[in-house]
Scaffold this motif. Structure first.
Motif, short mmCIF file in Angstrom:
data_model
loop_
_atom_site.label_atom_id
_atom_site.label_comp_id
_atom_site.label_asym_id
_atom_site.label_seq_id
_atom_site.Cartn_x
_atom_site.Cartn_y
_atom_site.Cartn_z
N ALA A 341 0.81 -1.22 0.00
CA ALA A 341 0.00 0.00 0.00
C ALA A 341 0.84 1.27 0.00
O ALA A 341 0.41 2.30 -0.52
CB ALA A 341 -0.95 0.00 1.19
N GLY A 342 2.03 1.22 0.59
CA GLY A 342 2.86 2.42 0.64
C GLY A 342 3.77 2.60 -0.55
O GLY A 342 4.54 3.57 -0.60
N HIS A 343 3.70 1.70 -1.54
CA HIS A 343 4.58 1.81 -2.69
C HIS A 343 4.21 3.05 -3.52
O HIS A 343 3.02 3.36 -3.68
CB HIS A 343 4.47 0.56 -3.56
N PRO A 344 5.20 3.76 -4.07
CA PRO A 344 4.89 5.00 -4.80
C PRO A 344 4.02 4.82 -6.03
O PRO A 344 3.42 5.79 -6.50
CB PRO A 344 6.28 5.53 -5.18
N LEU A 345 3.91 3.60 -6.57
CA LEU A 345 3.06 3.39 -7.74
C LEU A 345 1.68 2.81 -7.39
O LEU A 345 0.82 2.72 -8.26
CB LEU A 345 3.74 2.44 -8.74
N VAL A 346 1.47 2.39 -6.16
CA VAL A 346 0.24 1.69 -5.79
C VAL A 346 -0.76 2.68 -5.19
O VAL A 346 -0.49 3.33 -4.19
CB VAL A 346 0.52 0.55 -4.80
N ALA A 347 -1.93 2.76 -5.85
CA ALA A 347 -2.96 3.69 -5.41
C ALA A 347 -4.13 3.00 -4.72
O ALA A 347 -5.08 3.65 -4.29
CB ALA A 347 -3.48 4.48 -6.60
N GLY A 348 -4.09 1.68 -4.64
CA GLY A 348 -5.18 0.94 -4.01
C GLY A 348 -5.38 -0.39 -4.72
O GLY A 348 -4.58 -0.77 -5.58
N ASP A 349 -6.43 -1.08 -4.35
CA ASP A 349 -6.73 -2.37 -4.98
C ASP A 349 -8.22 -2.61 -4.97
O ASP A 349 -8.97 -1.96 -4.22
CB ASP A 349 -5.99 -3.51 -4.26
N HIS A 350 -8.66 -3.52 -5.81
CA HIS A 350 -10.06 -3.93 -5.82
C HIS A 350 -10.15 -5.31 -6.45
O HIS A 350 -9.17 -5.85 -6.95
CB HIS A 350 -10.95 -2.93 -6.56
N GLY A 351 -11.33 -5.88 -6.39
CA GLY A 351 -11.54 -7.22 -6.91
C GLY A 351 -12.19 -8.10 -5.88
O GLY A 351 -12.70 -7.63 -4.85
N CYS A 354 -9.72 -14.54 -5.81
CA CYS A 354 -8.45 -14.63 -6.52
C CYS A 354 -8.54 -13.93 -7.87
O CYS A 354 -7.95 -14.36 -8.87
CB CYS A 354 -8.06 -16.10 -6.70
N PHE A 355 -9.29 -12.85 -7.90
CA PHE A 355 -9.50 -12.05 -9.10
C PHE A 355 -9.32 -10.60 -8.68
O PHE A 355 -10.26 -9.93 -8.26
CB PHE A 355 -10.90 -12.30 -9.63
N ARG A 356 -8.07 -10.08 -8.76
CA ARG A 356 -7.74 -8.81 -8.14
C ARG A 356 -7.03 -7.86 -9.10
O ARG A 356 -6.52 -8.28 -10.14
CB ARG A 356 -6.81 -9.05 -6.95
N ALA A 357 -6.99 -6.61 -8.70
CA ALA A 357 -6.27 -5.60 -9.45
C ALA A 357 -5.59 -4.64 -8.50
O ALA A 357 -6.16 -4.28 -7.45
CB ALA A 357 -7.22 -4.83 -10.37
N LEU A 358 -4.36 -4.25 -8.83
CA LEU A 358 -3.64 -3.18 -8.14
C LEU A 358 -3.79 -1.91 -8.97
O LEU A 358 -3.36 -1.87 -10.13
CB LEU A 358 -2.16 -3.53 -8.01
N ARG A 359 -4.42 -0.90 -8.41
CA ARG A 359 -4.52 0.38 -9.11
C ARG A 359 -3.16 1.08 -9.07
O ARG A 359 -2.49 1.10 -8.03
CB ARG A 359 -5.59 1.27 -8.48
N LEU A 360 -2.78 1.67 -10.19
CA LEU A 360 -1.46 2.26 -10.32
C LEU A 360 -1.58 3.76 -10.60
O LEU A 360 -2.40 4.19 -11.41
CB LEU A 360 -0.69 1.60 -11.46
N ALA A 361 -0.75 4.53 -9.92
CA ALA A 361 -0.72 5.98 -10.11
C ALA A 361 0.67 6.50 -9.78
O ALA A 361 1.44 5.84 -9.08
CB ALA A 361 -1.77 6.67 -9.24
N GLN A 362 0.97 7.66 -10.30
CA GLN A 362 2.23 8.32 -9.99
C GLN A 362 1.91 9.75 -9.58
O GLN A 362 1.31 10.51 -10.33
CB GLN A 362 3.15 8.31 -11.21
N ASP A 363 2.26 10.09 -8.35
CA ASP A 363 1.95 11.41 -7.79
C ASP A 363 0.46 11.72 -7.89
O ASP A 363 0.05 12.84 -8.21
CB ASP A 363 2.77 12.50 -8.50
N ALA A 421 8.92 2.03 -11.04
CA ALA A 421 8.87 3.36 -10.44
C ALA A 421 10.11 4.17 -10.82
O ALA A 421 10.02 5.37 -11.13
CB ALA A 421 8.75 3.25 -8.92
N GLU A 422 11.27 3.52 -10.81
CA GLU A 422 12.50 4.21 -11.21
C GLU A 422 12.43 4.65 -12.67
O GLU A 422 12.78 5.79 -13.00
CB GLU A 422 13.70 3.29 -11.01
N LYS A 423 11.98 3.76 -13.53
CA LYS A 423 11.91 4.08 -14.96
C LYS A 423 10.91 5.20 -15.23
O LYS A 423 11.20 6.13 -16.01
CB LYS A 423 11.51 2.85 -15.77
N LEU A 424 9.76 5.14 -14.62
CA LEU A 424 8.75 6.16 -14.87
C LEU A 424 9.16 7.50 -14.30
O LEU A 424 8.88 8.55 -14.89
CB LEU A 424 7.40 5.70 -14.31
N SER A 425 9.84 7.50 -13.16
CA SER A 425 10.32 8.75 -12.59
C SER A 425 11.38 9.37 -13.47
O SER A 425 11.41 10.59 -13.69
CB SER A 425 10.89 8.50 -11.18
#
Length: 432
Positions: A341-351, A354-363, A421-425
């Motif tokens: 949850a504290g990762h800089p690219l992780v904005a949350g999750d849903h699902g 065993c059918f899940r998604a990690l929402r991704l965001a940057q800033d 995260a490194e590449k996108l930054s």
């Protein structure tokens, strides 16, 4: 097999890879060679942890010997028997097993097809013929949800609620409507305008693209509107069936069962091209009363080998206590997402399950499709296979993941997210 040539002297790959442009064909890191358990070997020599269950269908892991042996025996005993103006004993046995699983008090017959897309095609024919037999000829419109994916055969491509080139391919959507999956407002407006024309509403309990569950309010409202307007309710459980979201079928938790239930992906543990359309007694009775034939048949639908795979897969689900195993994997995923949850690219999750998604965001800004692709490739390079969704990566691990599988996944997922995260930054900070 790793040495097999993937291109000819012109440099052209002999295989047309679906959903890829030719520039991406025959990449060694994306060309699978074999699969065992929960891992896949690629032509670049790397084994990668599978977090997609193939295409969400290999629920019990690759190479299950009981399913393989059952298919082998069926191929020796009856290499091929059609369901074309005929039936055969293996198909009767598989159909009975599926009815017993889903609820024989509600469902009366099973129609066999070869894919989730063709199952949706059959279903659209079925619901329109049902209303025609009842002399309600205006009920021909089928409603799907925006963002849904029901397949890419000609009919199901029209029903699919994602924008996937339907106009480009001249897909006929004249008798298709799409409404929001987030609330009932658009469906209520449609029913007020065209209620007498609506034959059926088709929903995925969890939208396959994005792993977005329908809310309890949405499900409750669908039942209320079905009672008020009389349309048929179809549960497309191609992706959610056989324990993927928790119960064997997600719709089993609905207040009332759907009129039609579609199953496919986990049906044969990925071994055979198969789908099943389970039809309520009420619909069966209308066809019986008119002695009406449904005009749909497929050469490879419900072959003896396919039916053997269905029966063996159901037996293995029981032997492996797959639903209990899936609940443990789901609980572990909850913990994993909490740790990420504290990762800089992780904005949350849903699902669900065993059918899940990690929402991704940057800033705080959701990642674009191209940025999600960067994340996917970095996770692949770190040793795991996940799939893309809108602003997210999707995880659909086998229901039977063990401790070693979980450890490999967490290590690869974390390393891939870090590197992405490194590449996108770096890309964001680069001069334009």
């Amino acid at each position: 097999m790793t040495g097999t040539a993937t291109t000819d002297r012109t440099g052209r790959s002999p295989l047309w890879e679906p959903l890829h442009p030719p520039s991406r064909f025959a990449r060694p890191s994306h060309s699978a060679v074999r699969a065992e358990g929960t891992r896949v070997l690629f032509a670049d020599g790397a084994w990668r942890q599978c977090v997609t269950s193939g295409l969400w269908n290999v629920n019990l892991g690759y190479g299950n010997p009981h399913v393989a042996d059952a298919v082998h025996t069926a191929l020796r005993e009856a290499s091929y028997l059609p369901l074309f103006r005929a039936g055969h004993a293996p198909a009767v046995a598989a159909s009975r097993a599926l009815l017993d699983l889903a609820g024989p008090e509600h469902f009366g017959r099973v129609a066999h097809t070869t894919s989730g897309g063709s199952a949706n095609d059959l279903t659209m024919k079925l619901v329109r013929q049902y209303w025609a037999l009842r002399r309600q000829f205006r009920r021909r419109v089928v409603v799907g949800l925006k963002g849904s994916n029901h397949g890419l055969t000609y009919g199901s491509h029209g029903l699919t609620g994602e924008s996937l080139g339907q106009s480009y391919y001249s897909v006929d959507q004249r008798l298709i409507r799409h409404v929001s999956h987030e609330d009932l407002t658009e469906l209520e407006e449609l029913l007020r305008a065209e209620g007498e024309h609506i034959a059926a509403v088709v929903v995925e309990p969890v939208l396959g693209t994005g792993a977005l569950p329908l809310s309890p309010q949405m499900l409750e409202g669908l039942q209320r509107l079905r009672a008020a307007h009389g349309f048929l309710l179809v549960a497309d459980e191609v992706a959610t069936g056989f324990g993927r979201t928790g119960p064997c079928f997600a719709s089993s938790r609905w207040a009332a069962q759907p009129d039609v239930l579609l199953a496919s992906k986990g049906l044969t543990n990925g071994t055979c091209a198969a789908a099943a359309v389970l039809v309520s007694h009420e619909i069966c009775e209308v066809f019986d009363r008119h002695d009406a034939a449904l005009v749909h048949a497929e050469t490879q639908a419900g072959t003896p080998a396919t039916c053997a795979a269905i029966l063996a897969t159901l037996e293995e689900m029981t032997r492996l206590r797959a639903l209990d195993a899936a609940a443990r994997v789901s609980g572990w995923l909850d913990g994993l997402f909490g740790r990420l949850a504290g990762h800089p690219l992780v904005a949350g999750d849903h699902g669900a399950g065993c059918f899940r998604a990690l929402r991704l965001a940057q800033d705080g800004t959701p990642l674009t499709g191209d940025e999600v692709a960067v994340v996917l490739e970095e996770i692949r390079a770190a040793g795991a296979l996940v799939s893309a969704g809108p602003g997210c990566v999707q995880l659909a691990p086998a229901l039977v993941y063990d401790d070693e599988d979980r450890a490999r996944l967490e290590k690869s997922l974390t390393a891939g997210l870090d590197r992405a995260a490194e590449k996108l930054s770096a890309r964001e900070g680069a001069p334009s």
